[in-house]
Write a protein that holds these residues in place. Structure first.
Motif, PDB file in Angstrom:
ATOM      1  N   ARG A   1       0.848  -1.201   0.000  1.00  0.00           N
ATOM      2  CA  ARG A   1       0.000   0.000   0.000  1.00  0.00           C
ATOM      3  C   ARG A   1       0.876   1.242   0.000  1.00  0.00           C
ATOM      4  O   ARG A   1       1.898   1.299   0.695  1.00  0.00           O
ATOM      5  N   LEU A   2       0.475   2.223  -0.788  1.00  0.00           N
ATOM      6  CA  LEU A   2       1.080   3.550  -0.784  1.00  0.00           C
ATOM      7  C   LEU A   2       0.035   4.485  -0.191  1.00  0.00           C
ATOM      8  O   LEU A   2      -0.975   4.773  -0.835  1.00  0.00           O
ATOM      9  N   PRO A   3       0.231   4.971   1.035  1.00  0.00           N
ATOM     10  CA  PRO A   3      -0.856   5.660   1.742  1.00  0.00           C
ATOM     11  C   PRO A   3      -1.119   7.096   1.322  1.00  0.00           C
ATOM     12  O   PRO A   3      -2.165   7.643   1.643  1.00  0.00           O
ATOM     13  N   TRP A   4      -0.168   7.714   0.583  1.00  0.00           N
ATOM     14  CA  TRP A   4      -0.355   9.136   0.255  1.00  0.00           C
ATOM     15  C   TRP A   4       0.418   9.417  -1.027  1.00  0.00           C
ATOM     16  O   TRP A   4       1.652   9.479  -1.012  1.00  0.00           O
ATOM     17  N   VAL A   5      -0.295   9.580  -2.125  1.00  0.00           N
ATOM     18  CA  VAL A   5       0.342   9.893  -3.403  1.00  0.00           C
ATOM     19  C   VAL A   5      -0.495  10.963  -4.097  1.00  0.00           C
ATOM     20  O   VAL A   5      -1.726  10.879  -4.144  1.00  0.00           O
TER      21      VAL A   5
ATOM     22  N   ARG B   1      -7.258   2.539  -6.428  1.00  0.00           N
ATOM     23  CA  ARG B   1      -7.092   3.896  -5.916  1.00  0.00           C
ATOM     24  C   ARG B   1      -8.211   4.194  -4.929  1.00  0.00           C
ATOM     25  O   ARG B   1      -9.379   3.937  -5.194  1.00  0.00           O
ATOM     26  N   SER B   2      -7.862   4.769  -3.777  1.00  0.00           N
ATOM     27  CA  SER B   2      -8.879   5.146  -2.806  1.00  0.00           C
ATOM     28  C   SER B   2      -9.592   6.412  -3.257  1.00  0.00           C
ATOM     29  O   SER B   2      -9.229   7.039  -4.259  1.00  0.00           O
ATOM     30  N   GLU B   3     -10.604   6.802  -2.515  1.00  0.00           N
ATOM     31  CA  GLU B   3     -11.182   8.129  -2.696  1.00  0.00           C
ATOM     32  C   GLU B   3     -10.130   9.163  -2.296  1.00  0.00           C
ATOM     33  O   GLU B   3      -9.163   8.847  -1.587  1.00  0.00           O
TER      34      GLU B   3
ATOM     35  N   ALA C   1      -4.702   7.195  -1.766  1.00  0.00           N
ATOM     36  CA  ALA C   1      -3.881   6.035  -1.428  1.00  0.00           C
ATOM     37  C   ALA C   1      -4.044   4.976  -2.512  1.00  0.00           C
ATOM     38  O   ALA C   1      -5.043   4.950  -3.238  1.00  0.00           O
ATOM     39  N   ILE C   2      -3.045   4.103  -2.622  1.00  0.00           N
ATOM     40  CA  ILE C   2      -3.091   3.003  -3.582  1.00  0.00           C
ATOM     41  C   ILE C   2      -2.914   1.693  -2.830  1.00  0.00           C
ATOM     42  O   ILE C   2      -1.977   1.534  -2.046  1.00  0.00           O
TER      43      ILE C   2
END
Length: 354
Positions: free
Chosen positions: A137-141, A177-179, A193-194
């Motif tokens: 997970r990439l929490p902030w992109v 992709r998150s909201e 986030a991804i």
């Protein structure tokens, strides 16, 4: 070139407070040729240096930090393509990114912190024949346009090979992709986030086989271009402070002038360091610059507040101060944050004392 840099000023409030204009930012940046700056002409760019790209980001940051943040993420991925030995990946993606037809994002904040021993890699890779299976997970992109994006990430490989730098796209099976993150500002930057669940990549999607070799090479551009955000926001705050420092407020002018001179002196040092590749072997020098510039931004915004006075709290008279104040609160926490950089410098000092 078509386009208008004034668009970012006219839409700065909207970009800060909502996602209404988020999908227009990339096209506006591309329309005035900003992504081509610092890219060799032979590769479709307009030539120039990384320092020129830094100044372009700083210029946009004077109008809108949200737009400049998108610019930084996109241009940093372009830099990865310039540095990758994977010519097929570069030839496939660089034209699309230069034209703003696809969004590029840097997910290497985690990798930069990993190299400094701050945190573990958040994406893992296990072999699947000639391919690799990714999870994490990439929490902030930022710049994750829903219409399409490509993002760089560092993946820890479980066969004891060095971590690799991989390129992940939104249309890969297993990539979600998150909201948009519920930010207090910069809400028009397509920041999300991804989640990566059993996504499969081949060798054509590997930017570099060894993150420990690649990241130190691109770190000067990663941080140097990011510093453009601080330079631009500091410049506009100091210019506004100077404009309002008349009458009783003229007592502020010597402080405004001194801080402006320091800011421009630091900018000159960054240009020299990038041009001479000094920051590859001396990353701590760039860390110290980033820390000092964040301090300058806070002081500059304080001077603007002092100069504007009570009008800064009136929506129709603040001249965008309230937005810049929120933007300024973001500067210390951009990854790597000031606390992380200070910790890294402390460890570096301790090692040299032993």
């Amino acid at each position: 070139m078509d386009g208008d840099i004034g668009w970012f000023s006219r839409h700065a409030a909207s970009l800060d407070s909502s996602a209404n204009d988020a999908d227009a930012v990339l096209g506006q940046l591309a329309s005035i040729g900003l992504f081509e700056i610092g890219v060799p002409r032979v590769l479709g760019g307009s030539g120039g240096t990384t320092g020129d790209a830094l100044e372009a980001i700083a210029n946009v940051a004077e109008h809108s930090l949200t737009a400049a943040f998108v610019f930084w993420g996109h241009r940093t991925f372009i830099e990865y393509l310039l540095q990758t030995p994977n010519e097929i990946l570069r030839e496939s993606w660089l034209p699309l990114l230069l034209q703003g037809r696809f969004a590029g994002a840097t997910g290497l904040s985690n990798a930069m912190k990993f190299l400094s021993g701050i945190e573990a890699l958040q994406v893992s890779a296990s072999p699947r024949g000639a391919d690799w299976r990714l999870n994490g997970r990439l929490p902030w992109v930022t710049n994750l346009r829903k219409a399409g994006f490509i993002v760089a990430a560092a993946a820890a490989r479980d066969n004891k090979a060095a971590p690799a730098i991989v390129a992940i796209t939104n249309d890969m099976s297993g990539v979600t992709r998150s909201e948009d993150l519920n930010l207090i500002a910069l809400r028009g930057g397509n920041t999300a986030a991804i989640t990566i669940d059993n996504a499969i990549i081949g060798s054509e999607q590997i930017l570099h086989e060894n993150a420990r070799e690649f990241c130190p090479l691109v770190r000067p551009a990663f941080l140097g271009l990011q510093i453009g955000l601080s330079i631009g926001l500091g410049r506009i705050a100091l210019r506004k402070a100077r404009e309002h420092s008349h009458g009783a407020h003229s007592i502020l002018l010597p402080r405004v002038d001194a801080l402006s001179a320091e800011l421009e002196g630091i900018a000159g040092n960054i240009h020299e360091g990038l041009a001479g590749n000094r920051f590859i072997d001396e990353p701590s020098a760039l860390f110290r610059i980033r820390i000092r510039l964040a301090e300058i931004v806070q002081t500059a915004l304080g001077l603007e507040l002092d100069a504007v006075g009570g009008r800064a709290y009136l929506h129709d008279q603040s001249g965008g101060f309230e937005r810049r104040w929120r933007e300024g609160a973001f500067i210390p926490v951009i990854t790597p944050s000031l606390t992380q950089l200070q910790g890294e410098l402390a460890r570096h000092t301790a090692c040299h004392r032993q």
